[in-house]
Structure formats: C-alpha cells, structure tokens
Design an enzyme around this catalytic site. Structure first.
Site, mmCIF file in Angstrom:
data_model
loop_
_atom_site.group_PDB
_atom_site.id
_atom_site.type_symbol
_atom_site.label_atom_id
_atom_site.label_comp_id
_atom_site.label_asym_id
_atom_site.label_seq_id
_atom_site.Cartn_x
_atom_site.Cartn_y
_atom_site.Cartn_z
ATOM 1 N N GLY A 166 0.761 -1.242 0.000
ATOM 2 C CA GLY A 166 0.000 0.000 0.000
ATOM 3 C C GLY A 166 0.792 1.292 0.000
ATOM 4 N N GLU A 220 4.084 4.110 6.058
ATOM 5 C CA GLU A 220 2.855 3.317 5.941
ATOM 6 C C GLU A 220 1.791 4.100 5.182
ATOM 7 O OE1 GLU A 220 1.460 0.691 5.873
ATOM 8 O OE2 GLU A 220 1.687 -0.612 7.589
ATOM 9 N N ASP A 221 0.906 3.360 4.530
ATOM 10 C CA ASP A 221 -0.213 4.001 3.850
ATOM 11 C C ASP A 221 -1.271 4.434 4.856
ATOM 12 O OD1 ASP A 221 -0.845 1.377 4.488
ATOM 13 O OD2 ASP A 221 -1.623 0.854 2.511
ATOM 14 N N ASP A 254 -4.830 1.647 10.879
ATOM 15 C CA ASP A 254 -6.233 1.399 11.203
ATOM 16 C C ASP A 254 -6.286 0.931 12.667
ATOM 17 O OD1 ASP A 254 -8.919 0.720 11.130
ATOM 18 O OD2 ASP A 254 -8.755 -0.771 9.576
ATOM 19 N N LYS A 283 -6.730 6.254 11.135
ATOM 20 C CA LYS A 283 -8.114 6.182 11.620
ATOM 21 C C LYS A 283 -8.057 6.113 13.146
ATOM 22 C CE LYS A 283 -9.880 3.411 7.708
ATOM 23 N NZ LYS A 283 -10.376 2.070 7.321
ATOM 24 N N PHE A 300 -14.224 2.622 5.004
ATOM 25 C CA PHE A 300 -13.313 1.866 4.149
ATOM 26 C C PHE A 300 -12.996 2.711 2.927
ATOM 27 C CE2 PHE A 300 -11.951 -1.024 0.860
ATOM 28 C CZ PHE A 300 -11.013 -1.778 1.546
ATOM 29 N N ASP A 305 -6.089 -0.545 -1.584
ATOM 30 C CA ASP A 305 -6.865 -1.396 -2.482
ATOM 31 C C ASP A 305 -8.121 -1.955 -1.838
ATOM 32 O OD1 ASP A 305 -5.273 -3.156 -0.714
ATOM 33 O OD2 ASP A 305 -6.204 -4.760 -1.893
ATOM 34 N N ARG A 347 -5.656 0.592 -6.458
ATOM 35 C CA ARG A 347 -4.433 1.240 -5.966
ATOM 36 C C ARG A 347 -3.970 2.361 -6.890
ATOM 37 N NH1 ARG A 347 -2.330 -2.104 -1.904
ATOM 38 N NH2 ARG A 347 -2.582 -4.340 -2.220
HETATM 39 P P1 IMP Z 1 -4.154 -2.239 10.872
HETATM 40 O O1 IMP Z 1 -3.235 -3.390 11.177
HETATM 41 O O2 IMP Z 1 -5.568 -2.533 11.328
HETATM 42 O O3 IMP Z 1 -3.664 -0.917 11.349
HETATM 43 O O4 IMP Z 1 -4.325 -2.190 9.303
HETATM 44 C C1 IMP Z 1 -3.317 -1.858 8.494
HETATM 45 C C2 IMP Z 1 -3.522 -2.352 7.075
HETATM 46 O O5 IMP Z 1 -4.896 -2.665 6.740
HETATM 47 C C3 IMP Z 1 -3.131 -1.246 6.155
HETATM 48 O O6 IMP Z 1 -1.741 -1.262 5.915
HETATM 49 C C4 IMP Z 1 -3.968 -1.512 4.937
HETATM 50 O O7 IMP Z 1 -3.281 -2.420 4.099
HETATM 51 C C5 IMP Z 1 -5.218 -2.156 5.461
HETATM 52 N N1 IMP Z 1 -6.323 -1.165 5.584
HETATM 53 C C6 IMP Z 1 -6.791 -0.577 6.708
HETATM 54 N N2 IMP Z 1 -7.812 0.247 6.456
HETATM 55 C C7 IMP Z 1 -7.989 0.197 5.105
HETATM 56 C C8 IMP Z 1 -8.939 0.846 4.203
HETATM 57 O O8 IMP Z 1 -9.801 1.646 4.585
HETATM 58 N N3 IMP Z 1 -8.800 0.540 2.879
HETATM 59 C C9 IMP Z 1 -7.872 -0.327 2.406
HETATM 60 N N4 IMP Z 1 -6.978 -0.963 3.208
HETATM 61 C C10 IMP Z 1 -7.054 -0.700 4.546
HETATM 62 MG MG MG Z 2 -0.492 -1.691 4.271
#
Ligand code: IMP
Ligand code: MG
Length: 180
Positions: free
Chosen positions: A50, A104-105, A108, A136, A157, A164, A170
């Site tokens: 991402g 990081e992109d 979450d 977020k 989302f 993606d 993407r």
């Molecule tokens: P976390 O581990 O919950 O912080 O999630 C991190 C990963 O989940 C990110 O690096 C993204 O690849 C994916 N992700 C989280 N939210 C989104 C979203 O809204 N759209 C697409 N990918 C997401």
């Molecule tokens: Mg990611």
C-alpha cells in the site's frame, strides 16, 4: 471538476480526498522531514504494497542524503493454533544504529504497525520513526507513536492512492470512500 463515483467489483465508492489535497499533505510531511532528519542519514522503509505511492511522492521531495528500501509483511500459518503470524521480510541493509523511518499508507487498528515496530526493534536501530499518510484514530487499539501523519479520517473503508479493495483501486490518484 467533481470526480464521478467508481465501482470496484460489486462495491461503489465516492470521491473523498482529492489529488491536490493529498499532495499538499505529502509536501507538508516532506518539509517537516527536511527540517528534522537532514543530518541523520536516515533509511526509509516503505511497507508494501500500500505505501508505495506515498513513499514515492514523499521521497522525491526529500532534500538530504537518505536511503529507501521496501519491506513486506508475509503471512504464514503458525505452528500453534493461534492462526496467522506476520513476518517482516526484505530487510537487506544494516539497520543497527541507523535512524529508520517506517512509511505506511494507513494505520487502522495499529496491529500491523505494532508488529512491524516490534520486529524492527530486534535490528537495534538508533531510532524508529513512523510516517503514515492516513490514520483512523477511532479504530486504533494498539497505541504506537506516529511521528508524521498526513490526515486523520473516520472509520470508513477507503481505496486509491496505493490502497486497495481486493487488489484493485491502488492506481487511483485520489482517495475514495465506500458508499453503503
Ligand atoms: P491495521 O493493522 O488494522 O492498522 O491495518 C493496516 C492495514 O490494513 C493497512 O496497511 C492496509 O493495508 C489495510 N487497511 C486498513 N484500512 C484500510 C482501508 O480503509 N482501505 C484499504 N486498506 C485498509
Ligand atoms: Mg499496508
């Protein structure tokens, strides 16, 4: 000028963050880094897939000596019944005593980033900083220090700008949000 909705697989997405707003925040982060990191010879670690687009846009605007490489989190089934274990792969440079900056992109829940930081710590870097384009805050359960944040967004989302939905979207220059 208003961009139309897009359909990816079965789902509809509406325009959320336009390209010019994305670029304003990327430039702001680059300017902060140009002040903070100029004499630290940092190594940037872009997290695939991402973050490739954010990493590329940001890196072009850095005006000091620095390196970049890309890492991936690979899932494999653990030997215990606890399910998947994520391992950070692709580290091919010496990180010991370096200032490393994770790119990081999106953050979450923060679970991914916590895993990354924990594994990077084993390489004994001088310092680990984190730059994420999106955060977020209302979804984040693992509190990890974020040194550079592009934008805080609600728990929708989203896709585009490297993010993606099932591998697609993407390539969009702007960020879209799922319409329910
Ligand atoms: P976390 O581990 O919950 O912080 O999630 C991190 C990963 O989940 C990110 O690096 C993204 O690849 C994916 N992700 C989280 N939210 C989104 C979203 O809204 N759209 C697409 N990918 C997401
Ligand atoms: Mg990611």
């Amino acid at each position: 000028m208003e961009s139309p909705m897009v359909k990816v697989h079965d789902k509809h997405f509406e325009p959320f963050i336009p390209e010019n707003e994305i670029q304003i925040e990327v430039t702001r982060i680059a300017e902060e880094m140009n002040r903070d990191l100029a004499n630290k010879d940092p190594i940037f670690l872009g997290i695939l897939n991402g973050a490739f687009m954010f990493a590329s846009d940001l890196y072009k605007q850095l005006a000091f000596p620095c390196q970049i490489t890309f890492l991936k989190l690979a899932s494999y089934s653990g030997t215990q019944s606890t399910g998947t274990v994520k391992q950070l792969i692709g580290i091919n440079r010496e990180l010991k005593d370096r200032v490393v900056v994770v790119l990081e992109d999106i953050v979450d829940t923060g679970v991914t980033l916590e895993t990354i930081i924990r594994q990077l710590s084993g390489y004994q870097p001088a310092e680990i900083r984190v730059a994420t384009f999106l955060h977020k805050p209302n979804a984040t359960i693992k509190k990890v220090k974020l040194d550079y944040v592009g934008m805080e967004i609600p728990n929708d989302f989203i896709l585009g700008y490297g993010l993606d939905y099932d591998g697609y979207g993407r390539n969009f220059k702007e960020i879209y949000r799922l319409v329910d």
